[in-house]
Scaffold this motif. Structure first.
Motif, PDB file in Angstrom:
ATOM      1  N   ASP A  24       0.834  -1.209   0.000  1.00 34.95           N
ATOM      2  CA  ASP A  24       0.000   0.000   0.000  1.00 34.95           C
ATOM      3  C   ASP A  24       0.870   1.260   0.000  1.00 34.95           C
ATOM      4  OD1 ASP A  24      -2.421   1.369  -0.049  1.00 34.95           O
ATOM      5  OD2 ASP A  24      -2.528   1.502   2.144  1.00 34.95           O
ATOM      6  N   LEU A  25       1.735   1.366  -1.012  1.00 33.26           N
ATOM      7  CA  LEU A  25       2.738   2.422  -1.064  1.00 33.26           C
ATOM      8  C   LEU A  25       2.321   3.616  -1.909  1.00 33.26           C
ATOM      9  CD1 LEU A  25       6.006   0.362  -1.585  1.00 33.26           C
ATOM     10  CD2 LEU A  25       5.224   1.460   0.498  1.00 33.26           C
ATOM     11  N   THR A  26       2.678   4.785  -1.425  1.00 41.05           N
ATOM     12  CA  THR A  26       2.683   6.000  -2.232  1.00 41.05           C
ATOM     13  C   THR A  26       4.100   6.561  -2.110  1.00 41.05           C
ATOM     14  OG1 THR A  26       1.946   7.379  -0.381  1.00 41.05           O
ATOM     15  CG2 THR A  26       0.239   6.545  -1.881  1.00 41.05           C
ATOM     16  N   PHE A  27       4.487   7.356  -3.090  1.00 44.98           N
ATOM     17  CA  PHE A  27       5.837   7.909  -3.114  1.00 44.98           C
ATOM     18  C   PHE A  27       5.752   9.423  -3.169  1.00 44.98           C
ATOM     19  CE2 PHE A  27       5.798   3.754  -5.104  1.00 44.98           C
ATOM     20  CZ  PHE A  27       6.682   3.078  -4.286  1.00 44.98           C
ATOM     21  N   ASN A  28       6.627  10.096  -2.437  1.00 46.26           N
ATOM     22  CA  ASN A  28       6.621  11.553  -2.368  1.00 46.26           C
ATOM     23  C   ASN A  28       7.771  12.141  -3.167  1.00 46.26           C
ATOM     24  OD1 ASN A  28       4.446  11.598  -0.558  1.00 46.26           O
ATOM     25  ND2 ASN A  28       5.810  11.297   1.172  1.00 46.26           N
ATOM     26  N   ALA A  29       7.484  13.247  -3.812  1.00 48.32           N
ATOM     27  CA  ALA A  29       8.525  14.016  -4.492  1.00 48.32           C
ATOM     28  C   ALA A  29       8.975  15.119  -3.542  1.00 48.32           C
ATOM     29  CB  ALA A  29       7.978  14.618  -5.781  1.00 48.32           C
ATOM     30  N   PRO A  30      10.291  15.343  -3.430  1.00 48.01           N
ATOM     31  CA  PRO A  30      10.761  16.427  -2.566  1.00 48.01           C
ATOM     32  C   PRO A  30      10.460  17.791  -3.188  1.00 48.01           C
ATOM     33  CG  PRO A  30      12.610  15.366  -3.665  1.00 48.01           C
ATOM     34  CD  PRO A  30      11.380  14.602  -4.040  1.00 48.01           C
ATOM     35  N   ALA A  31      10.626  18.840  -2.400  1.00 50.94           N
ATOM     36  CA  ALA A  31      10.362  20.198  -2.880  1.00 50.94           C
ATOM     37  C   ALA A  31      11.388  20.621  -3.929  1.00 50.94           C
ATOM     38  CB  ALA A  31      10.392  21.177  -1.699  1.00 50.94           C
ATOM     39  N   ASN A  32      10.941  21.449  -4.856  1.00 52.90           N
ATOM     40  CA  ASN A  32      11.778  22.084  -5.872  1.00 52.90           C
ATOM     41  C   ASN A  32      12.478  21.115  -6.828  1.00 52.90           C
ATOM     42  OD1 ASN A  32      11.159  24.704  -4.974  1.00 52.90           O
ATOM     43  ND2 ASN A  32      12.635  24.463  -3.318  1.00 52.90           N
ATOM     44  N   VAL A  33      11.847  20.008  -7.097  1.00 52.81           N
ATOM     45  CA  VAL A  33      12.340  19.080  -8.116  1.00 52.81           C
ATOM     46  C   VAL A  33      11.472  19.289  -9.349  1.00 52.81           C
ATOM     47  CG1 VAL A  33      12.516  16.655  -8.761  1.00 52.81           C
ATOM     48  CG2 VAL A  33      13.166  17.369  -6.476  1.00 52.81           C
ATOM     49  N   LYS A  34      12.093  19.399 -10.509  1.00 59.24           N
ATOM     50  CA  LYS A  34      11.323  19.576 -11.735  1.00 59.24           C
ATOM     51  C   LYS A  34      11.000  18.215 -12.332  1.00 59.24           C
ATOM     52  CE  LYS A  34      12.464  24.201 -13.049  1.00 59.24           C
ATOM     53  NZ  LYS A  34      12.708  25.093 -14.150  1.00 59.24           N
ATOM     54  N   LEU A  35       9.731  17.831 -12.232  1.00 55.17           N
ATOM     55  CA  LEU A  35       9.271  16.558 -12.775  1.00 55.17           C
ATOM     56  C   LEU A  35       8.748  16.751 -14.192  1.00 55.17           C
ATOM     57  CD1 LEU A  35       7.188  15.014  -9.843  1.00 55.17           C
ATOM     58  CD2 LEU A  35       9.478  14.374 -10.589  1.00 55.17           C
ATOM     59  N   ALA A  36       8.953  15.740 -15.018  1.00 56.35           N
ATOM     60  CA  ALA A  36       8.329  15.725 -16.347  1.00 56.35           C
ATOM     61  C   ALA A  36       6.891  15.282 -16.137  1.00 56.35           C
ATOM     62  CB  ALA A  36       9.058  14.754 -17.265  1.00 56.35           C
ATOM     63  N   ILE A  37       5.966  16.184 -16.399  1.00 53.12           N
ATOM     64  CA  ILE A  37       4.549  15.860 -16.181  1.00 53.12           C
ATOM     65  C   ILE A  37       3.823  15.810 -17.523  1.00 53.12           C
ATOM     66  CG2 ILE A  37       4.473  16.766 -13.831  1.00 53.12           C
ATOM     67  CD1 ILE A  37       2.678  18.823 -16.232  1.00 53.12           C
ATOM     68  N   GLU A  38       2.794  14.984 -17.558  1.00 53.04           N
ATOM     69  CA  GLU A  38       1.949  14.897 -18.746  1.00 53.04           C
ATOM     70  C   GLU A  38       0.635  15.599 -18.448  1.00 53.04           C
ATOM     71  OE1 GLU A  38      -0.214  11.704 -21.734  1.00 53.04           O
ATOM     72  OE2 GLU A  38       0.937  10.951 -20.038  1.00 53.04           O
TER      73      GLU A  38
END
Length: 158
Positions: A24-38
């Motif tokens: 039952d995992l979710t993953f967090n992105a840290p602050a100020n990281v530029k993710l490639a989003i769709e």
């Protein structure tokens, strides 16, 4: 991209999704990281994170350069439909996910300490699981066919 690469990505996706679902995992992105989003229209762009956004693993695909790309969907409603992270960047952009990959490999007997070697080990594990699943399905098909023929009084009559 070859059919073999597509199959490998599908096998790894199934393996990782099953493991993530069990935990039952979710993953967090840290602050100020530029993710490639769709975006909803299918276009991609880079978007900085605020920190703390939660993501669920959606699938793994092989990119144009032959490298694995992990696709995550946001756990909460966002102005985009997915974020994609290459294997080489996942340690910076989704550190919890990178740690989980290494731990998952270790739990399956790997001595890998790096993300890339742990992922390579999991590819092999996923291929073994897919092969075993296919063998079980083939055995069931054979057993069903034998059962169907045994129940048919006209089988073998000419």
């Amino acid at each position: 991209m070859s059919q073999k690469d597509d199959q490998k990505a599908a096998d790894v996706t199934a393996f990782l999704l099953e493991a993530a679902e069990k935990a039952d995992l979710t993953f967090n992105a840290p602050a100020n990281v530029k993710l490639a989003i769709e975006r909803e229209d299918g276009s991609f762009r880079k978007k900085p994170t605020l920190g703390g956004e939660e993501f669920l693993l959606q699938k793994v695909r092989i990119g144009a350069r032959g490298k694995p790309i992990f696709r995550f969907e946001p756990a909460d409603k966002q102005d985009y439909v997915a974020a994609e992270v290459e294997l080489g960047k996942v340690g910076d952009e989704m550190p919890g996910f990178a740690d989980w990959i290494v731990q998952l490999a270790e739990s399956h007997g790997s001595r890998s300490t790096t993300l890339k070697s742990a992922y390579a080990f999991l590819e092999l594990q996923a291929a073994k699981v897919a092969e075993q699943t296919a063998e079980r399905a083939e055995q069931k098909r054979i057993e069903k066919a034998a059962e169907d023929y045994a129940d048919n009084p006209n089988f073998g009559m000419f």
